[in-house]
Write an enzyme that holds these catalytic residues in place. Structure first.
Site, PDB file in Angstrom:
ATOM      1  N   HIS A   1      -9.280  -3.408  10.232  1.00 54.31           N
ATOM      2  CA  HIS A   1      -9.251  -3.232   8.777  1.00 54.31           C
ATOM      3  C   HIS A   1      -9.770  -4.464   8.032  1.00 54.31           C
ATOM      4  CE1 HIS A   1      -7.610   0.608   7.684  1.00 54.31           C
ATOM      5  NE2 HIS A   1      -6.408   0.438   8.210  1.00 54.31           N
TER       6      HIS A   1
ATOM      7  N   GLU B   1      -2.268  -3.867   7.024  1.00 51.95           N
ATOM      8  CA  GLU B   1      -3.360  -4.830   7.222  1.00 51.95           C
ATOM      9  C   GLU B   1      -3.483  -5.889   6.126  1.00 51.95           C
ATOM     10  OE1 GLU B   1      -3.744  -1.512   6.452  1.00 51.95           O
ATOM     11  OE2 GLU B   1      -5.396  -1.200   5.048  1.00 51.95           O
TER      12      GLU B   1
ATOM     13  N   GLU C   1       0.851  -1.186   0.000  1.00 51.20           N
ATOM     14  CA  GLU C   1       0.000   0.000   0.000  1.00 51.20           C
ATOM     15  C   GLU C   1       0.891   1.243   0.000  1.00 51.20           C
ATOM     16  OE1 GLU C   1      -2.653   0.524   3.334  1.00 51.20           O
ATOM     17  OE2 GLU C   1      -3.684   2.171   2.335  1.00 51.20           O
TER      18      GLU C   1
ATOM     19  N   GLY D   1       3.516   2.462  10.651  1.00 50.74           N
ATOM     20  CA  GLY D   1       3.231   1.653  11.823  1.00 50.74           C
ATOM     21  C   GLY D   1       3.037   0.177  11.516  1.00 50.74           C
TER      22      GLY D   1
ATOM     23  N   GLU E   1      -5.181  -2.634  12.793  1.00 46.57           N
ATOM     24  CA  GLU E   1      -4.959  -3.506  11.629  1.00 46.57           C
ATOM     25  C   GLU E   1      -5.988  -4.634  11.610  1.00 46.57           C
ATOM     26  OE1 GLU E   1      -3.115  -2.060   9.647  1.00 46.57           O
ATOM     27  OE2 GLU E   1      -2.090  -0.756  11.067  1.00 46.57           O
TER      28      GLU E   1
HETATM   29  N1  ARG Z   1      -2.957   0.988   5.808  1.00 40.01           N
HETATM   30  C1  ARG Z   1      -1.909   1.129   6.777  1.00 40.01           C
HETATM   31  C2  ARG Z   1      -2.586   1.453   8.087  1.00 40.01           C
HETATM   32  O1  ARG Z   1      -3.155   2.457   8.293  1.00 40.01           O
HETATM   33  C3  ARG Z   1      -0.908   2.183   6.482  1.00 40.01           C
HETATM   34  C4  ARG Z   1      -0.309   2.159   5.133  1.00 40.01           C
HETATM   35  C5  ARG Z   1       0.525   3.366   4.925  1.00 40.01           C
HETATM   36  N2  ARG Z   1       1.040   3.394   3.618  1.00 40.01           N
HETATM   37  C6  ARG Z   1       1.839   4.377   3.186  1.00 40.01           C
HETATM   38  N3  ARG Z   1       2.235   4.328   1.974  1.00 40.01           N
HETATM   39  N4  ARG Z   1       2.177   5.370   3.934  1.00 40.01           N
HETATM   40  O2  ARG Z   1      -2.658   0.654   8.939  1.00 40.01           O
HETATM   41 ZN    ZN Z   2      -5.107   1.962   8.702  1.00 41.24          ZN
END
Ligand code: ARG
Ligand code: ZN
Length: 880
Positions: free
Chosen positions: A309, A272, A129, A269, A306
């Site tokens: 999510h 997920e 991500e 951090g 997480e």
């Molecule tokens: N989805 C993840 C979370 O909030 C964070 C991903 C962050 N990705 C990034 N490229 N900064 O738990």
């Molecule tokens: Zn998140």
């Protein structure tokens, strides 16, 4: 890295994908330097999309192509084009499904950006991500393309005995050449940003969870051997989160296996990924002697986040990255609820609001302000912001307030049912809440589109003869980039009234009466009338911080002291103390600026004395009542930030309180001091928090007694909370044993990376003289490493974001230092580099000399070569 000016992506340009990928079969031959990726993509045209084009464009970056075939036929060089960002196949079948097969190579060891497949210590892991999958292989890398993944991992069995991916293990075996393989299959279609793999020498800590429907889920936490003894809290947190989501939202886990892997090198951090979360070690590992109470809380919060999510993010995901808050705002709200329920709702709310106001409000008032649902980005990684996360959570919280918890739950049920397996928008979320409750949130939607923190200006008039109170609230919102004019928002304002004796007054409006109401502010100006009030009540407004706004309401110090004593709303009670301290500190700053001698108002001393002598079941809450507003919060209130005056005035207040209330602080310290190994239960956490608050005050006295107290605690502490608090008291005073203590702490914890991070951060954030020289020396310390994000944040991040006095040194050395580091990081890790630039973004808030110095460094950054999109976007927008 960037050529020419990078292009902006707009929400308004969204179009559905031309093709869908129903299935992918992925095979990895893993190797630290030469990983081979083979993929078979089962594609078809998207029936919803009627464009004429016959080409197929797949995203891919920094990949070495070995071969590409369509339906088994190898493509000739003339059949396709490779650009730095894509593979374009000139013609693919239109009338039927087809398979694209790709072979490519990547080099995880060279991947210092920590996006895609990379090496962390000796293990291989992924972060996809938002758009990291395209650094693994070519794909339709967008969240509205949802695919079933089958993954086979092949690797040397000694080096990589553990091979993990999403879903369920389908098979495994040995190969003749010393390698082995493991097969994985994820039954749930998902966007590629949720793909993950891990390979390494890992130990597994295992447990299980029985779901509400009686299914048995295997829980596995994977860590390096030396961390096996630090997983118990994470495991317990996971089980707590699973139970909580069943009880609170009726949501059950859906696979038979839930895995968490902790890695040392991680840009944020945690992540997920379906069935295989990958975490920064910081949010997994804890033992009482290595982790503080606040680490324990953060671990529980992030594990929960997480886990939650899995529904708010994975089962229902985002249509496009502009909708990021759909999953992040909602999931932060859910993790805040969870943490509040687990610990103390009052304390959790105060901590969240404090963070929101000091950090998100600054973002929302600066050049990087953007709506919760942004409209444009250059680099999406730059939009994992406080606004998308924390303000996004506040927006969901307001919906919860407006619907009540039952109505909110009904809305969520409908949302998850209606959109299960889909990639949707923020609009779909609101619509589900509306439809389930038969209500209409027309105006409320503006919260998603409009940036900036609204300001409420409140005036009151008490009409004695009519026994009425008239409360007039005006709302306004300052302009933000590209949004010069703001529209009125729908703002829920929770209110209660207090009688002169501190008791609760009935809130009567027309035919309704209650002890508390939520006013619906929808106009630019609105007057609310409260009836039947024989004497003038004291207004307690915006209870629980019912909306993310600034409040401007004239209050005397006496009235604030009254509310600090009597308000039954735990948030507003704390807030009264904060506002009292703010007014006093600002008064002292004016005195300083006018060369007057400083004197602390007795109201403040009395107020603190009564908090100190009060009896509280929740000692954490009592400790919060005694915490002065942070310098960064005070800075946010000033037209031109004067870092030195803020620091001096605040220190003066702290020192004076310590002097005048020394006996009380000492008594409370003694009362709550225990020699305990540090279990994480509310009672012990509260005692430590209270005691260490007292220690922090007492250390301001710079006397032998306090030095002795700090040394004693430092030497005898059996838990990290106490040891760290003692070390902080030593480092932030003129304690004679400072050097020795730092040295012995380092030697004691040399092997514990997360503890050494604390050691760096503590020194980098000290306001005492010579800190800058210390920071420069620490940059050359053998334990410092630019390739480890936690270390960079601990040293460079702490100095530039938590040390206003030294970072903003008048000669500009702090700014130059930061820009130097940003340019180094830019080559290694653009995401971390761009996070560091934000230290300069607020340049317009300072005096002209500092403005010029900060601007100069931003210009230097923007003008440098090889600038990543990440850094370019933040630096150039900061200057705009
Ligand atoms: N989805 C993840 C979370 O909030 C964070 C991903 C962050 N990705 C990034 N490229 N900064 O738990
Ligand atoms: Zn998140």
């Amino acid at each position: 890295m960037r050529e020419a000016t990078p292009k902006t992506v707009y929400l308004k340009d969204y179009t559905p994908p031309e093709y869908l990928i129903d299935e992918i079969e992925l095979t990895f031959e893993l190797d630290a330097e030469r990983t081979l990726v083979r993929s078979h993509l089962s594609l078809r045209r998207n029936p919803q999309c009627h464009s004429e084009c016959v080409t197929l464009e797949l995203q891919g970056e920094e990949l070495e192509l070995l071969s590409v075939a369509v339906n088994g036929e190898k493509l000739a060089d003339t059949d396709f084009v490779i650009t730095p960002e894509a593979m374009i196949i000139r013609r693919v079948p239109q009338d039927k499904a087809f398979v694209v097969s790709i072979e490519n190579r990547i080099n995880p060891a060279a991947n210092t950006a920590l996006e895609g497949l990379y090496l962390s210590s000796s293990m291989l892991c992924t972060q996809c991500e938002a758009q990291g999958f395209r650094k693994i292989t070519w794909f339709l890398d967008r969240p509205d393309v949802m695919t079933r993944f089958k993954t086979t991992l092949i690797a040397d069995k000694n080096r990589y005995p553990v091979l993990l991916s999403n879903g369920n293990r389908t098979g495994q075996g040995d190969l003749a050449d010393g390698r082995h393989w493991v097969g994985w299959q994820d039954p749930f279609a998902k966007p590629c940003y949720l793909f993950a793999l891990v390979a390494g020498q890992l130990e597994c800590v295992a447990d299980e969870f029985i779901t509400m429907s009686g299914r048995r889920i295997e829980l596995e936490i994977f860590v390096e051997q030396h961390n096996v003894d630090k997983c118990a809290h994470a495991m317990q947190s996971l089980k707590n989160a699973m139970r909580w989501d069943e009880e609170t939202y009726g949501l059950e886990y859906d696979l038979d296996l839930y895995m968490i892997v902790a890695v040392d090198h991680f840009n944020m951090g945690a992540m997920e990924n379906k069935g295989l979360n990958i975490f920064n070690t910081k949010f997994v590992l804890a033992r009482p002697d290595t982790a503080t109470d606040s680490d324990y809380e953060h671990i529980e919060g992030v594990i929960g986040h997480e886990y939650f999510h899995n529904w708010s993010g994975n089962r229902v995901t985002c249509r496009d990255w502009f909708q990021l808050s759909l999953k992040e705002g909602f999931t932060v709200f859910r993790d805040q609820q969870f943490s509040g329920d687990r610990t103390s709702p009052a304390v959790k709310r105060i901590e969240d609001v404090n963070a929101l106001r000091t950090r998100q409000f600054a973002e929302d008032a600066g050049p990087l302000a953007h709506p919760v649902r942004p409209e444009a980005y250059i680099e999406i990684n730059n939009f994992y912001t406080l606004t998308v996360y924390e303000k996004g959570a506040e927006v969901v919280r307001m919906l919860h307030t407006l619907l009540g918890s039952e109505g909110f739950r009904k809305g969520c049920d409908l949302y998850f049912k209606r959109h299960d397996g889909q990639a949707v928008t923020c609009e779909d979320f609101i619509k589900a809440l509306e439809d389930a409750n038969g209500v209409e949130f027309g105006q409320f939607r503006r919260w998603y589109a409009q940036a900036g923190t609204p300001l409420l200006t409140v005036t009151q008039h008490y009409a004695a003869d009519a026994k009425q109170l008239h409360l007039t609230i005006q709302q306004s919102c300052p302009p933000t980039p590209n949004q010069p004019v703001k529209q009125a928002l729908h703002i829920p304002v929770k209110l209660g009234l207090l009688n002169q004796d501190g008791s609760t007054a009935t809130v009567r409006m027309r035919d309704n009466s209650a002890t508390e109401v939520t006013l619906n502010l929808t106009e630019t100006e609105q007057t609310f009338v409260f009836e039947d009030l024989p004497t003038q009540p004291v207004v307690s407004l915006l209870r629980g911080f019912s909306a993310p706004v600034n409040l401007n309401m004239e209050r005397s110090l006496e009235e604030l002291a009254f509310l600090l004593r009597h308000d039954s709303d735990t948030f507003n009670r704390w807030e009264a103390g904060q506002q009292l301290a703010c007014q006093i500190i600002f008064g002292l700053m004016t005195d300083l600026q006018n060369g007057r001698a400083l004197q602390l108002d007795e109201v403040m001393i009395d107020a603190y004395r009564s908090v100190l002598s009060g009896s509280f079941d929740d000692l954490s809450y009592q400790a919060l009542l005694l915490a002065l507003p942070e310098e960064s919060y005070l800075a946010g209130q000033m037209a031109v930030i004067d870092v030195d005056a803020i620091h001096q005035a605040r220190e003066f207040v702290k020192t004076t309180l310590a002097t005048r209330l020394r006996t009380e602080f000492q008594a409370l310290y003694a009362q709550h001091h225990r020699d305990e190994s540090g279990c994480f239960d509310a009672g012990a956490v509260g005692r430590r928090r209270m005691k260490n608050t007292c220690l922090s005050y007492l250390s301001k006295l710079e006397i032998e007694d306090s030095y002795r107290l700090a040394t004693q605690q430092f030497q005898t502490a059996r838990n990290m909370t106490d040891q760290m608090a003692a070390l902080a008291a030593i480092v932030n005073s003129y304690h004679p044993n400072k050097a020795d203590s730092l040295e012995s702490f380092y030697r004691q914890w040399e092997q514990e990376a997360l503890v050494i991070d604390k050691w760096f951060a503590l020194q980098a954030s000290s306001s005492l003289p010579n800190t800058f020289a210390t920071v420069q020396a620490l940059m050359r310390h053998p334990a410092f490493d630019m390739k480890t994000p936690n270390r960079v944040r601990a040293l460079i991040g702490a100095f530039s974001q938590a040390n206003p006095v030294h970072f903003h040194a008048k000669n500009g050395e702090g700014y130059q230092f930061l820009a130097d580091q940003v340019l180094v990081l830019n080559e290694l890790n653009p995401q971390i580099a761009s996070r560091m630039v934000t230290g300069l973004a607020q340049w317009r808030r300072y005096d002209p000399e500092r403005q010029a110095l900060m601007k100069q460094q931003l210009q230097r950054i923007v003008a440098s070569e090889h600038l990543s999109k990440d850094v370019y976007e933040i630096a150039s927008k900061s200057l705009a």
